[in-house]
Scaffold this active site. Structure first.
Site, PDB file in Angstrom:
ATOM      1  N   HIS A  76       3.568  31.453  60.129  1.00 10.84           N
ATOM      2  CA  HIS A  76       3.634  31.848  61.533  1.00 10.84           C
ATOM      3  C   HIS A  76       4.218  30.711  62.370  1.00 10.84           C
ATOM      4  O   HIS A  76       3.868  29.541  62.186  1.00 10.84           O
ATOM      5  CB  HIS A  76       2.246  32.189  62.066  1.00 10.84           C
ATOM      6  CG  HIS A  76       1.753  33.526  61.600  1.00 10.84           C
ATOM      7  ND1 HIS A  76       0.656  34.149  62.165  1.00 10.84           N
ATOM      8  CD2 HIS A  76       2.209  34.375  60.637  1.00 10.84           C
ATOM      9  CE1 HIS A  76       0.447  35.312  61.562  1.00 10.84           C
ATOM     10  NE2 HIS A  76       1.377  35.462  60.637  1.00 10.84           N
ATOM     11  N   TYR A 205      -4.936  35.366  71.037  1.00  6.18           N
ATOM     12  CA  TYR A 205      -6.128  34.805  71.664  1.00  6.18           C
ATOM     13  C   TYR A 205      -6.206  35.379  73.077  1.00  6.18           C
ATOM     14  O   TYR A 205      -5.315  35.122  73.897  1.00  6.18           O
ATOM     15  CB  TYR A 205      -6.049  33.286  71.742  1.00  6.18           C
ATOM     16  CG  TYR A 205      -6.244  32.560  70.433  1.00  6.18           C
ATOM     17  CD1 TYR A 205      -7.450  31.922  70.154  1.00  6.18           C
ATOM     18  CD2 TYR A 205      -5.226  32.492  69.488  1.00  6.18           C
ATOM     19  CE1 TYR A 205      -7.643  31.235  68.957  1.00  6.18           C
ATOM     20  CE2 TYR A 205      -5.407  31.810  68.287  1.00  6.18           C
ATOM     21  CZ  TYR A 205      -6.614  31.188  68.041  1.00  6.18           C
ATOM     22  OH  TYR A 205      -6.792  30.515  66.860  1.00  6.18           O
ATOM     23  N   PRO A 298     -14.709  27.864  65.621  1.00  2.00           N
ATOM     24  CA  PRO A 298     -13.502  28.283  64.923  1.00  2.00           C
ATOM     25  C   PRO A 298     -12.306  28.564  65.827  1.00  2.00           C
ATOM     26  O   PRO A 298     -11.219  28.878  65.320  1.00  2.00           O
ATOM     27  CB  PRO A 298     -13.945  29.562  64.204  1.00  2.00           C
ATOM     28  CG  PRO A 298     -15.064  30.084  65.040  1.00  2.00           C
ATOM     29  CD  PRO A 298     -15.767  28.886  65.590  1.00  2.00           C
ATOM     30  N   LYS A 302      -9.836  24.783  62.889  1.00  3.34           N
ATOM     31  CA  LYS A 302      -9.852  23.410  62.397  1.00  3.34           C
ATOM     32  C   LYS A 302     -10.818  23.153  61.244  1.00  3.34           C
ATOM     33  O   LYS A 302     -10.692  22.142  60.548  1.00  3.34           O
ATOM     34  CB  LYS A 302     -10.200  22.442  63.542  1.00  3.34           C
ATOM     35  CG  LYS A 302      -9.111  22.339  64.578  1.00  3.34           C
ATOM     36  CD  LYS A 302      -7.874  21.691  64.007  1.00  3.34           C
ATOM     37  CE  LYS A 302      -6.664  21.942  64.843  1.00  3.34           C
ATOM     38  NZ  LYS A 302      -5.538  22.485  64.115  1.00  3.34           N
ATOM     39  N   TYR A 388      -2.709  22.441  67.375  1.00  9.11           N
ATOM     40  CA  TYR A 388      -2.993  23.622  66.573  1.00  9.11           C
ATOM     41  C   TYR A 388      -2.274  23.553  65.223  1.00  9.11           C
ATOM     42  O   TYR A 388      -2.878  23.807  64.175  1.00  9.11           O
ATOM     43  CB  TYR A 388      -2.573  24.889  67.325  1.00  9.11           C
ATOM     44  CG  TYR A 388      -3.167  26.162  66.780  1.00  9.11           C
ATOM     45  CD1 TYR A 388      -4.185  26.826  67.452  1.00  9.11           C
ATOM     46  CD2 TYR A 388      -2.720  26.720  65.585  1.00  9.11           C
ATOM     47  CE1 TYR A 388      -4.742  28.008  66.966  1.00  9.11           C
ATOM     48  CE2 TYR A 388      -3.264  27.886  65.071  1.00  9.11           C
ATOM     49  CZ  TYR A 388      -4.272  28.520  65.757  1.00  9.11           C
ATOM     50  OH  TYR A 388      -4.826  29.682  65.258  1.00  9.11           O
TER      51      TYR A 388
END
Length: 395
Positions: A76, A205, A298, A302, A388
């Site tokens: 991704h 998100y 979560p 990580k 990220y």
């Protein structure tokens, strides 16, 4: 009679951290014995993380563990950030040159089990009364009872505690030398697995007045989805229909023509949200890695990646220690690992507090302001992307 085994490193825990550590050590000629309290089937089936950082994938490639990941996983470029009426894509590759991969922890665990089985790795599953001994000597050991009731002692030159937050390793470090930092968030995640193709190309998100929601995936045919719920929520309170209705509302079903496709839910669970860091990550020749030393919510993806980074640092330290008697990397391990732990802990907290809603309308205005900044400022988007997609393991 106690059966005595001698090895270089005794590894407590056969999850991804412990199994990857055994693989990394073996590649440098260092022997290990792995001791696990659960069954192989249980360890292999735990549904946990699903997003691998760029650095994690690089490490797996470097030791020959990425073939199936690259064949069956999904690379991704970024993620979508959303709030009512708006959805924005953060492209990690454009911003940092680094991508992430969607590949479930269960799949990575299968790869590790297969690799270690092929190498003849000694693993004791369903061990009870696992106890580390004498970590402050040059000859630590681990005792346990196997599934047939036989007593064992594994003598080693170092012990690696990769046995999670409830294992015996962290408890073996004297309380007087331990520092603990913890933040418990006032909400949890209701997570579900569904046998339906993902309705999105990359993770969503979503901030919503009713609570955070997330659309993730495990494969081209399995979706992983989450809803923010109050602490203490029981899965019995949430029927499948109620879950899909809440997901459709919070994820913006119908917004700009986007649709959420429901499907059969095969698994439900409630996950509390907390941050926990325990230091130091070493006591003598007992070294902690992964959840034995730290837990993050979560939201920032990580947890598994931190465990991989820990053992990526720990493996060369143990090689130097047991093969050359050189303690410099071992002495530096805790401080070096904790730099990344705290960076990832902060990022996980930042993502969590930006996206999860509470009762204070002032906080909601701040969250929306921050989301607008992250999605319209190259500097803001780059900061999110850098964290990220993952910093180098030894940054």
């Amino acid at each position: 009679m106690t059966q005595i085994t001698t090895t270089d490193v005794a590894i407590i825990g056969a999850g991804p951290a412990g199994m990857l550590l055994s693989h990394l050590l073996a590649a440098q000629g260092v022997e290990s014995v792995v001791i696990e309290a659960r069954s192989e089937a249980y360890v292999a089936s735990r549904i946990r993380a699903g997003v691998l950082e760029h650095s994690t994938v690089d490490l797996l490639r470097s030791v020959g563990l990425a073939d199936r990941l690259e064949a069956e996983g999904e690379e991704h470029r970024g993620i979508h950030l959303q709030w009512p009426g708006e959805r924005h894509h953060i492209d990690f590759v454009d911003l940092t040159g680094r991508s992430v991969w969607v590949y479930g922890q269960t799949e990575l665990q299968k790869d590790l089990i297969a690799a270690r089985a092929a190498a003849g790795q000694r693993i004791h599953y369903e061990a009870s009364d696992v106890t580390p001994h004498d970590p402050r000597t040059a000859s630590p050991s681990v005792t346990f009872t196997d599934s047939d009731g036989r007593a064992h002692r594994v003598r080693a030159r170092a012990v690696a505690g990769c046995d999670g937050s409830f294992g015996p390793s962290r408890a073996a470090i004297p309380a007087e030398v331990v520092n603990t930092w913890e933040r418990v968030h006032p909400y949890s995640w209701l997570g579900v697995l569904a046998d339906v193709a993902p309705s999105t190309d990359e993770l969503i998100y979503a901030w919503h007045p009713d609570g955070f929601a997330m659309h993730s995936m495990r494969s081209a045919t399995v979706s992983r989805l989450y809803l923010q719920v109050p602490n203490g929520t029981s899965v019995d309170e949430w029927s499948d229909d109620r879950i899909w209705e809440a997901l459709a509302d919070r994820l913006g079903h119908g917004q700009d023509g986007w649709t959420l496709t429901p499907g059969p839910i095969t698994d439900k669970g409630v996950l509390p949200m907390r941050s926990h860091v325990r230091t130091p990550m070493r006591d003598g020749r007992l070294f902690l890695a992964g959840d034995a030393a730290h837990i993050v919510p979560p939201t920032g993806a990580k947890g598994l990646n931190l465990a991989v980074a820990d053992v990526g640092l720990l493996a060369p330290a143990l090689v130097d220690l047991v093969r050359r008697g050189d303690e410099r990397l071992a002495d530096a391990y805790s401080d070096t690992a904790l730099r990344r732990v705290w960076r990832c802990t902060h990022f996980s907290w930042w993502m969590t507090t930006m996206l999860h809603t509470g009762e204070d309308p002032f906080d909601a205005r701040l969250q929306l302001s921050q989301l607008r900044w992250v999605t319209t400022s190259e500097a803001g988007a780059t900061g999110l992307a850098e964290n990220y997609a993952g910093l180098p393991i030894g940054f």
